[in-house]
Design a protein around this motif. Structure first.
Motif, short mmCIF file in Angstrom:
data_model
loop_
_atom_site.label_atom_id
_atom_site.label_comp_id
_atom_site.label_asym_id
_atom_site.label_seq_id
_atom_site.Cartn_x
_atom_site.Cartn_y
_atom_site.Cartn_z
N GLN A 119 -72.22 56.93 -94.16
CA GLN A 119 -72.33 58.78 -94.55
C GLN A 119 -72.29 58.25 -96.19
OE1 GLN A 119 -69.58 60.64 -92.52
NE2 GLN A 119 -69.46 59.63 -91.08
N GLU A 143 -73.61 64.41 -91.24
CA GLU A 143 -73.53 64.98 -90.12
C GLU A 143 -74.34 64.41 -89.38
OE1 GLU A 143 -73.17 66.30 -86.02
OE2 GLU A 143 -71.56 65.75 -87.36
N LYS A 144 -76.08 64.25 -90.20
CA LYS A 144 -77.14 63.45 -89.76
C LYS A 144 -76.69 61.98 -89.19
CE LYS A 144 -80.76 66.65 -91.09
NZ LYS A 144 -81.43 67.48 -92.01
N ARG A 181 -74.14 60.36 -88.78
CA ARG A 181 -73.56 60.15 -87.58
C ARG A 181 -74.16 60.69 -86.18
NH1 ARG A 181 -70.09 62.72 -90.51
NH2 ARG A 181 -69.88 65.07 -89.91
N SER A 182 -74.63 61.69 -86.21
CA SER A 182 -75.48 61.51 -85.02
C SER A 182 -76.79 60.86 -84.66
CB SER A 182 -76.25 62.89 -84.94
OG SER A 182 -77.60 63.89 -86.04
N ARG A 183 -77.50 60.68 -85.89
CA ARG A 183 -78.34 59.35 -85.73
C ARG A 183 -78.27 58.15 -85.28
NH1 ARG A 183 -82.70 55.74 -89.40
NH2 ARG A 183 -83.53 55.48 -87.73
N ASN A 184 -76.48 57.39 -85.03
CA ASN A 184 -76.15 56.52 -85.02
C ASN A 184 -76.60 55.65 -84.48
OD1 ASN A 184 -73.82 55.44 -83.53
ND2 ASN A 184 -74.54 55.52 -81.52
#
Length: 181
Positions: free
Chosen positions: A12, A136-137, A139-142
């Motif tokens: 991030q 947030e992208k 984190r969500s991509r992981n």
């Protein structure tokens, strides 16, 4: 495959990638390449999520990294790891070099605080909302890195010790040579 090595810090905005990159340079003699400088030069008036801009940025980063590896055997650079353009660049670099991805993680609120307080002359200046959206992208991509560091207010000394232990572990598992001090 070329024996030249890339350490790619992924995480991030505000997670401490630049800080950790500078530690690679200072303590291990592995050149930290500030790719954000290249992104800033070509940004012009385009938004940070402009597709043409992102494509151009990752093409420029790959070209720059390849050029740098003509002068050194190891380097480190950073990215949030978002977009298909990043994926293409990473795949291309992995074809020719040993690439170790290192996930840099920190609490989201701490990341935002760090972005607000960092030197804006060396980073692309974006709003708090943009930071939150990008993070947030991320984190969500992981993205699943090879290695991870949780950078929740760790000191330089703590990061150095953690990197030393990671390199020892990797030497056994992946034959990565521990950098000279």
């Amino acid at each position: 495959m070329n024996q030249k090595e890339i350490f790619l810090l992924i995480g991030q905005k505000g997670s401490g990638k630049s800080f950790i990159g500078s530690i690679f340079d200072k303590h291990f003699g592995i050149r930290f390449v500030r790719v954000e400088d290249w992104a800033k030069k070509i940004k012009q008036e385009r938004a940070v999520d402009n597709e043409a801009y992102l494509k151009q940025v990752f093409q420029e980063i790959e070209k720059g990294i390849r050029d740098c590896l003509n002068q050194t055997d190891k380097l480190v650079f950073e990215s949030t790891g978002l977009t298909e353009h990043f994926d293409r660049m990473l795949l291309s670099l992995r074809k020719d070099f040993r690439v170790t991805t290192i996930g840099i993680n920190a609490d989201s609120n701490l990341c935002l605080d760090r972005v607000k307080s960092r030197d804006q002359t060396i980073h692309i200046n974006i709003s708090d909302d943009q930071v939150n959206m990008i993070n947030e992208k991320v984190r969500s991509r992981n993205f699943q890195p090879d290695l991870s560091i949780f950078n929740q207010n760790k000191s330089e000394f703590e990061i150095v010790k953690e990197l030393e232990s990671i390199f020892r572990m990797d030497t056994k598992q992946n034959e990565i040579v521990k950098p000279n001090r």
